[in-house]
Design a protein around this motif. Structure first.
Motif, PDB file in Angstrom:
ATOM      1  N   PHE A 105      11.493 -90.850  40.860  1.00 46.13           N
ATOM      2  CA  PHE A 105      11.017 -89.726  41.458  1.00 46.13           C
ATOM      3  C   PHE A 105      11.419 -88.590  41.056  1.00 46.13           C
ATOM      4  O   PHE A 105      10.688 -87.434  41.015  1.00 46.13           O
ATOM      5  N   GLY A 106      12.564 -88.473  40.787  1.00 43.70           N
ATOM      6  CA  GLY A 106      13.342 -87.199  40.203  1.00 43.70           C
ATOM      7  C   GLY A 106      12.204 -86.610  38.780  1.00 43.70           C
ATOM      8  O   GLY A 106      11.976 -85.570  38.488  1.00 43.70           O
ATOM      9  N   HIS A 107      12.017 -87.588  37.964  1.00 42.88           N
ATOM     10  CA  HIS A 107      11.290 -87.136  36.911  1.00 42.88           C
ATOM     11  C   HIS A 107       9.982 -86.901  37.018  1.00 42.88           C
ATOM     12  O   HIS A 107       9.509 -85.875  36.420  1.00 42.88           O
ATOM     13  N   THR A 108       9.415 -87.292  38.052  1.00 47.05           N
ATOM     14  CA  THR A 108       8.120 -87.055  38.537  1.00 47.05           C
ATOM     15  C   THR A 108       8.093 -85.571  39.039  1.00 47.05           C
ATOM     16  O   THR A 108       7.287 -84.785  38.679  1.00 47.05           O
ATOM     17  N   VAL A 109       9.051 -85.393  40.072  1.00 48.34           N
ATOM     18  CA  VAL A 109       9.262 -84.041  40.374  1.00 48.34           C
ATOM     19  C   VAL A 109       9.481 -83.009  39.706  1.00 48.34           C
ATOM     20  O   VAL A 109       8.693 -81.900  39.587  1.00 48.34           O
ATOM     21  N   VAL A 110      10.358 -83.054  38.628  1.00 50.50           N
ATOM     22  CA  VAL A 110      10.752 -82.253  37.846  1.00 50.50           C
ATOM     23  C   VAL A 110       9.815 -81.848  36.731  1.00 50.50           C
ATOM     24  O   VAL A 110       9.519 -80.863  36.253  1.00 50.50           O
ATOM     25  N   GLY A 111       8.890 -83.169  36.268  1.00 51.60           N
ATOM     26  CA  GLY A 111       8.090 -82.811  35.319  1.00 51.60           C
ATOM     27  C   GLY A 111       6.846 -82.292  35.740  1.00 51.60           C
ATOM     28  O   GLY A 111       6.202 -81.220  35.247  1.00 51.60           O
ATOM     29  N   ALA A 112       6.555 -82.054  37.132  1.00 53.61           N
ATOM     30  CA  ALA A 112       5.234 -81.451  37.728  1.00 53.61           C
ATOM     31  C   ALA A 112       5.797 -80.037  37.846  1.00 53.61           C
ATOM     32  O   ALA A 112       5.043 -79.333  37.769  1.00 53.61           O
ATOM     33  N   ILE A 113       6.844 -79.885  38.261  1.00 55.75           N
ATOM     34  CA  ILE A 113       7.360 -78.578  38.274  1.00 55.75           C
ATOM     35  C   ILE A 113       7.247 -77.816  37.117  1.00 55.75           C
ATOM     36  O   ILE A 113       6.693 -76.659  36.946  1.00 55.75           O
ATOM     37  N   GLY A 114       7.985 -78.475  36.066  1.00 56.88           N
ATOM     38  CA  GLY A 114       7.785 -77.903  34.649  1.00 56.88           C
ATOM     39  C   GLY A 114       6.507 -77.435  34.251  1.00 56.88           C
ATOM     40  O   GLY A 114       6.069 -76.484  33.575  1.00 56.88           O
ATOM     41  N   GLY A 115       5.495 -78.556  34.471  1.00 54.75           N
ATOM     42  CA  GLY A 115       4.049 -78.388  34.264  1.00 54.75           C
ATOM     43  C   GLY A 115       3.345 -77.365  35.080  1.00 54.75           C
ATOM     44  O   GLY A 115       2.542 -76.618  34.548  1.00 54.75           O
ATOM     45  N   ALA A 116       3.703 -77.070  36.318  1.00 56.44           N
ATOM     46  CA  ALA A 116       3.394 -76.121  37.276  1.00 56.44           C
ATOM     47  C   ALA A 116       3.675 -74.816  36.730  1.00 56.44           C
ATOM     48  O   ALA A 116       2.849 -73.725  36.589  1.00 56.44           O
ATOM     49  N   LEU A 117       4.919 -74.607  36.316  1.00 58.15           N
ATOM     50  CA  LEU A 117       5.591 -73.261  35.799  1.00 58.15           C
ATOM     51  C   LEU A 117       4.759 -72.991  34.721  1.00 58.15           C
ATOM     52  O   LEU A 117       4.322 -71.680  34.507  1.00 58.15           O
ATOM     53  N   SER A 118       4.490 -73.816  33.655  1.00 56.69           N
ATOM     54  CA  SER A 118       3.993 -73.483  32.470  1.00 56.69           C
ATOM     55  C   SER A 118       2.310 -73.434  32.804  1.00 56.69           C
ATOM     56  O   SER A 118       1.894 -72.079  32.053  1.00 56.69           O
ATOM     57  N   GLY A 119       1.912 -73.845  33.813  1.00 56.20           N
ATOM     58  CA  GLY A 119       0.430 -73.590  33.839  1.00 56.20           C
ATOM     59  C   GLY A 119       0.260 -72.282  34.647  1.00 56.20           C
ATOM     60  O   GLY A 119      -0.619 -71.615  34.415  1.00 56.20           O
ATOM     61  N   TYR A 120       1.183 -71.866  35.462  1.00 54.88           N
ATOM     62  CA  TYR A 120       0.983 -70.777  36.087  1.00 54.88           C
ATOM     63  C   TYR A 120       1.413 -69.498  35.317  1.00 54.88           C
ATOM     64  O   TYR A 120       0.763 -68.515  35.117  1.00 54.88           O
ATOM     65  N   PHE A 121       2.561 -69.498  34.327  1.00 57.13           N
ATOM     66  CA  PHE A 121       2.968 -68.454  33.438  1.00 57.13           C
ATOM     67  C   PHE A 121       2.403 -68.547  31.935  1.00 57.13           C
ATOM     68  O   PHE A 121       2.390 -67.395  31.722  1.00 57.13           O
ATOM     69  N   LEU A 122       2.051 -69.833  31.377  1.00 56.95           N
ATOM     70  CA  LEU A 122       1.814 -69.669  30.009  1.00 56.95           C
ATOM     71  C   LEU A 122       0.208 -70.249  30.059  1.00 56.95           C
ATOM     72  O   LEU A 122      -0.112 -70.234  28.743  1.00 56.95           O
ATOM     73  N   GLN A 123      -0.657 -70.332  30.962  1.00 60.98           N
ATOM     74  CA  GLN A 123      -1.757 -70.773  30.703  1.00 60.98           C
ATOM     75  C   GLN A 123      -2.688 -70.001  29.746  1.00 60.98           C
ATOM     76  O   GLN A 123      -3.255 -70.266  28.883  1.00 60.98           O
ATOM     77  N   THR A 124      -2.690 -68.599  29.907  1.00 59.85           N
ATOM     78  CA  THR A 124      -3.474 -67.886  28.823  1.00 59.85           C
ATOM     79  C   THR A 124      -2.831 -67.709  27.583  1.00 59.85           C
ATOM     80  O   THR A 124      -3.796 -67.564  26.715  1.00 59.85           O
ATOM     81  N   LEU A 125      -1.573 -67.784  27.515  1.00 64.42           N
ATOM     82  CA  LEU A 125      -1.046 -67.906  26.236  1.00 64.42           C
ATOM     83  C   LEU A 125      -1.181 -68.841  25.487  1.00 64.42           C
ATOM     84  O   LEU A 125      -1.102 -68.904  24.085  1.00 64.42           O
TER      85      LEU A 125
END
Length: 107
Positions: A34-54
């Motif tokens: 559960f921890g891996h899922t949550v942290v992985g999703a948060i990391g992916g979401a942050l990269s999707g929000y901030f790094l998507q265009t880059l």
């Protein structure tokens, strides 16, 4: 390239997969599925929000913008999300492991 919700979802899903892959590679820093899922999703979401265009900006040798196909966009977004999810999972695992070691050794 414009920011899209589809690319964000790709990065969140890839972040979860990257988080689980990183946890599998570094088992001593594991902190539960559960921890891996949550942290992985948060990391992916942050990269999707901030790094998507880059992540999808590809230029030629002359410096002009090279338009990517939808398949190339999906691959780039997936790799970025997986890397960010894996890195976030490892960082949290290292911190958790370090705190546990400190508690065991005492003040």
């Amino acid at each position: 390239m414009t920011w899209t919700l589809t690319n964000l979802m790709i990065q969140i899903i890839a972040g979860v997969l990257g988080g689980h892959a990183a946890a599998e590679a570094a088992k001593e820093h594991s902190f539960g599925v559960f921890g891996h899922t949550v942290v992985g999703a948060i990391g992916g979401a942050l990269s999707g929000y901030f790094l998507q265009t880059l992540a999808s900006t590809v230029v030629t040798a002359s410096g002009s913008l090279n338009e990517s196909t939808a398949l190339e966009q999906g691959i780039l977004q997936g790799l970025t999300g997986a890397a960010a999810g894996g890195i976030a999972t490892l960082v949290v695992g290292f911190i958790k492991h370090s705190l546990e070691q400190r508690q065991r050794s005492g003040p």
